[in-house]
Design a protein around this motif. Structure first.
Motif, short mmCIF file in Angstrom:
data_model
loop_
_atom_site.label_atom_id
_atom_site.label_comp_id
_atom_site.label_asym_id
_atom_site.label_seq_id
_atom_site.Cartn_x
_atom_site.Cartn_y
_atom_site.Cartn_z
N ASP A 69 0.85 -1.18 0.00
CA ASP A 69 0.00 0.00 0.00
C ASP A 69 0.89 1.24 0.00
O ASP A 69 2.12 1.14 0.04
N THR A 255 -17.05 2.29 -11.83
CA THR A 255 -17.56 2.75 -10.52
C THR A 255 -19.07 2.95 -10.57
O THR A 255 -19.80 2.48 -9.69
N SER A 278 -15.51 0.83 3.97
CA SER A 278 -14.62 0.96 2.81
C SER A 278 -13.32 1.68 3.15
O SER A 278 -12.35 1.61 2.39
N HIS A 325 -9.79 -3.75 -4.76
CA HIS A 325 -9.50 -2.33 -4.92
C HIS A 325 -10.59 -1.60 -5.70
O HIS A 325 -10.93 -0.44 -5.41
N LEU A 326 -11.14 -2.26 -6.72
CA LEU A 326 -12.19 -1.62 -7.51
C LEU A 326 -13.41 -1.30 -6.67
O LEU A 326 -14.00 -0.23 -6.80
N THR A 328 -13.43 -0.96 -3.37
CA THR A 328 -13.04 0.07 -2.40
C THR A 328 -13.17 1.46 -3.01
O THR A 328 -13.73 2.38 -2.40
N GLU A 329 -12.63 1.60 -4.22
CA GLU A 329 -12.67 2.91 -4.88
C GLU A 329 -14.12 3.36 -5.12
O GLU A 329 -14.47 4.53 -4.90
N GLN A 332 -15.86 4.31 -1.76
CA GLN A 332 -15.41 5.58 -1.20
C GLN A 332 -15.99 6.77 -1.98
O GLN A 332 -16.19 7.84 -1.41
N VAL A 333 -16.26 6.57 -3.26
CA VAL A 333 -16.99 7.59 -4.02
C VAL A 333 -18.40 7.73 -3.45
O VAL A 333 -18.91 8.83 -3.24
N ASN A 370 -4.78 11.88 4.28
CA ASN A 370 -5.47 11.85 2.99
C ASN A 370 -6.76 12.68 3.03
O ASN A 370 -7.14 13.29 2.03
#
Length: 837
Positions: A69, A255, A278, A325-326, A328-329, A332-333, A370
């Motif tokens: 990471d 997404t 997430s 990861h997909l 998660t992204e 988070q959106v 972040n």
């Protein structure tokens, strides 16, 4: 404090039972075992990680897996994880053996860490597989250099796997040209028609006919995630319709599709669970319960896995998952779509707090940074600051400070001072200077050093400034003035007092360290008053005083004050053992053995090195001692033993390289020796390592002489003298016997004034070196005490039998001693020996 190592990062994801077996890709992984590096490169969702987890299920060999990471862009953190995981997977003590090396920061010492790691894994009897998953997240150039070194010298029993979404910053083209690389690309990862058939069959999904399945394959182009999305969305809708309507332009809208076609099909309760969790880098039921204020996280995670919803099982006991990861992204959106900025920040803080309480304060701070929760990040960094330094994660700390500064967030004085120390440690001198300028300016505008709450850090900063002035700039007078002022002040305690200051973590010479000014020898006029500041003040009980003796011993030796050097050396040894600091006593043992060797007392030289080897555990110190043994063997003329020692300690450290160059010279491999020496000299020049520059340049001159190029030899010797004269170097020249005739030739040319441009080196300096080497040697200097006893009886006319009887030795032993004595005195017979003073 030891760095907390998270199992979630070092556990290979478990392959699903319903995963399609991909024999054609297994064949690629099986083939060409001589190609030790496998690069699997494709965009997200092509099954890179899944392929490897399936592959390793088929193997019985140990597998060390690292899920990378953003926080892993710290060389110490990165390699601690790798070494720890290799140690665990192979059930060896490699982690314990190499742990002392993780206190090192400079590039040379990091190279030694990799050399040592390679040596350890090379002795593992099985094939070892090491996986670097998501290597594209590594941006740190130091890690890329270490990884390149690691792969370039990889033992034959090790296989490396790199997964990446994009090109990696490694010499892939070179490895490809050398046939060291296996590559699996996006094209190869795409599902075939048969694999799509198997994929839908395992999920009990129907399709009308082969043509409709072919349509799905064409639309997804064999993209694994596209197929998975289709399978998730085809409860009541034909697969080909989902593909046609939803993911014709799959990559840009992944997404949206996940959110609009998958997430909305779940209950609001599960949606809420997914969105809130997430932010977590690993999903443990208890942590998820705490974050979502519920009690059924365990069941939800199992149900998500059952439905194949982009979730990866990392561990079964205890149960741990992570999202793909997909997903998660996408989630988070959605988090930012559903909640206000204030609410998101509240959830971020809650998630980060749970991470921190669970032991992963690094990830917790990364998350707060972040999301620009700077106040919370600053409080946690301050709390864990000592832990960051003692665990070696200073690169991470420096990056965090840079984030604060780039966002105009006020950085506390303690952080700024420690940032200066960290930057100096990794030789980022220019950046350290900028921070120091800021601290000086803020002293003018804010008088921060005068405030009681900052007294401890002000004291540390002043010491750092003195260190920089002396070690970096060679400004002895200003450094001494700062130390004097510090002695006048009352001592202020801080939490840093209990952190042992190590002035030498790696080098075989104190003079190669910053505290030794990297070989910039000081004059006696400057050095004696400066040393007294430490030896006659409150500093006399501190380790900096101990190192002043070590630095003094090496300086006195270099200036050819042998008796004085020996006295300082013994005191430094005492202090080194008192403080249990091998960074002091190992260089002193090396210096002591060197003095013995230059007197041709090789038995004593080896004895002192063997004694040191028996009393130190750290691998890098043992290696330094063994390199010195190789040097002693070379001076004896025992090339075979010297080569053996060097073979066992192979390294890219300048110490090893220059001793190896001497061996190559002795073996008449002059070209190879010269190439090695020039590379060492180039690196030393970049690092401003004066002592190494002079030593390498002197050896370079010897190489040119061995190649019958006297002109080049003399020019190079002049360069070495020019480097050595400002600091009074003598022994570096005298200790290379081959240089003495060249020095004499150089002096003769200078005296005839044939080379006017050589006037940059004072003639008196050259004469001083030659005169220092012309001192007549006698038996009392050259021989050991036992040899002197035998020599005295010899001069009195005693026979071998009489000597043996008098000293309770055998005649054979006496003959061995006499052979050594004749060799040291440069004679061939008893008669010639008797004539020696």
């Amino acid at each position: 404090m030891q760095m907390v190592l998270l199992n979630a990062k070092t556990t290979a994801p478990q392959a699903f039972a319903e995963t399609v077996e991909r024999e054609r890709l297994y064949d690629l992984l099986r083939s060409n075992a001589s190609k030790q590096v496998t690069l699997i490169q494709a965009p997200a969702g092509y099954g890179k990680t899944t392929l490897l987890s399936q592959w390793f299920n088929l193997l019985k060999d140990p597998v060390a897996w690292l899920s990378i990471d953003d926080a892993d862009n710290d060389p110490i953190r990165f390699w601690k994880y790798v070494v720890h995981n290799v140690s665990e997977s192979t059930k060896t003590d490699i982690n314990e053996i190499l742990s002392p090396l993780f206190n090192l920061q400079e590039q040379t010492s990091l190279e030694f860490l990799i050399d040592s790691f390679l040596s350890e894994i090379g002795s593992i009897p099985q094939t070892l597989h090491i996986v670097f998953d998501d290597y594209h997240l590594i941006q740190n150039e130091a890690i890329h250099k270490m990884m390149t070194q690691f792969i370039e010298y990889l033992p034959k029993n090790v296989q490396i796997y790199l997964t990446s979404r994009k090109d990696v910053l490694l010499p892939i083209t070179k490895w490809r040209a050398k046939s060291r690389l296996k590559e699996i690309s996006m094209e190869q990862l795409r599902f075939t028609f048969k694999e799509v058939q198997s994929f839908f069959h395992q999920r009990d999904i129907t399709y009308r006919d082969a043509e409709s399945l072919q349509y799905v394959l064409e639309k997804t182009e064999g993209w694994v995630t596209g197929l998975l999305l289709a399978s998730l969305a085809t409860k009541d809708i034909p697969a080909e319709r989902v593909i046609s309507e939803a993911i014709d332009s799959k990559h840009p809208f992944i997404t949206d599709f996940l959110l609009q076609e998958i997430l909305v099909t779940l209950s609001p309760s599960v949606q809420e669970f997914l969105v809130r969790t997430s932010l977590l880098n690993s999903l443990e039921p208890a942590v998820c319960d705490a974050l979502t204020s519920r009690t059924d996280s365990y069941d939800i995670l199992l149900e998500l896995e059952k439905n194949g919803l982009f979730i990866v099982r990392l561990n079964s006991n205890p149960l741990v998952f992570r999202f793909h990861h997909l997903l998660t992204e996408a989630l988070q959106v959605e988090l930012r779509n559903r909640f206000t900025k204030v609410q998101v920040l509240s959830i971020v803080k809650e998630a980060a707090t749970l991470m921190r309480e669970n032991g992963d304060f690094i990830a917790a701070i990364e998350l707060t940074l972040n999301e620009q929760a700077f106040e919370l990040a600053e409080s946690w960094i301050t709390f864990h600051l000592v832990d960051l330094f003692t665990s070696g994660q200073t690169t991470t700390f420096m990056r965090w400070v840079q984030i604060f500064r780039s966002n105009n967030f006020p950085v506390p004085y303690e952080m700024l001072v420690m940032d200066v120390i960290a930057l100096i440690a990794v030789l980022e001198i220019e950046e350290a200077g900028l921070i120091m300028q800021e601290l000086e300016y803020r002293q003018i505008t804010e008088q921060w050093m005068d405030k009681s709450e900052n007294q401890a850090m002000a004291t540390i900063y002043e010491k750092v400034k003195a260190f920089v002035l002396f070690g970096m700039d060679g400004n002895m007078e200003q450094a001494a003035e700062i130390v004097r002022k510090q002695l006048e002040k009352e001592t202020v305690s801080s939490r840093w007092d209990d952190i042992p200051m190590k002035y030498n973590l790696f080098e075989h010479k104190i003079l190669r360290t910053n505290v030794g000014a990297k070989g910039k020898l000081v004059s006696f006029e400057q050095g004696i008053p400066f040393a007294k500041l430490f030896r006659e003040s409150t500093f006399k009980t501190q380790s900096i005083n101990a190192f002043s003796y070590g630095s003094s011993a090496e300086t006195l030796y270099e200036k050819n004050y042998m008796e004085e050097a020996s006295e300082e050396l013994e005191l430094a040894l005492q202090y080194g053992h008192q403080f249990k600091d091998p960074g002091l006593f190992i260089p002193m043992y090396i210096l002591k053995s060197h003095i013995y060797a230059m007197k041709k007392q090789f038995i004593s030289a080896h004895a002192i090195l063997n004694h040191a080897i028996e009393n130190v555990k750290e691998k890098h110190w043992v290696t330094s001692l063994q390199i010195m043994k190789a040097h002693c063997y070379l001076l004896e003329g025992n090339l075979l033993q010297a080569k053996s020692e060097l073979t066992h300690t192979k390294s890219r450290h300048p110490f090893w390289l220059l001793v190896h160059a001497r061996l190559l010279l002795a073996q008449e491999q002059v070209g190879d020796a010269l190439s090695t020496i020039i590379s060492v000299k180039s690196k030393a020049t970049l690092e401003d390592q004066v002592s190494t520059i002079i030593e390498a340049t002197t050896l370079e001159a010897i190489c040119h002489l061995a190649m019958d190029n006297e002109e080049a030899a003399l020019t190079t010797l002049h360069e070495a003298l020019k480097q050595g004269e400002p600091y009074g170097y003598v022994r570096t020249f005298l200790d290379e016997s081959a240089i003495i005739p060249l020095l004499t030739k150089y002096l003769a040319i200078r005296q005839k004034k044939e080379q006017g441009h050589w006037n940059t080196v004072p003639l008196s300096y050259v004469e001083h070196i030659i005169q220092s080497g012309d001192k007549k040697k006698n038996a009392s200097i050259l021989l050991t005490p036992r040899e002197l006893e035998i020599f005295a009886l010899l001069k009195n006319g005693s026979t071998n039998r009489e000597i043996a009887k008098h000293l309770f030795l055998t005649e054979g032993t006496v003959r061995v001693y006499l052979t050594n004595i004749y060799g040291k005195l440069g004679v061939k017979s008893r008669t010639q020996a008797i004539l020696v003073n």
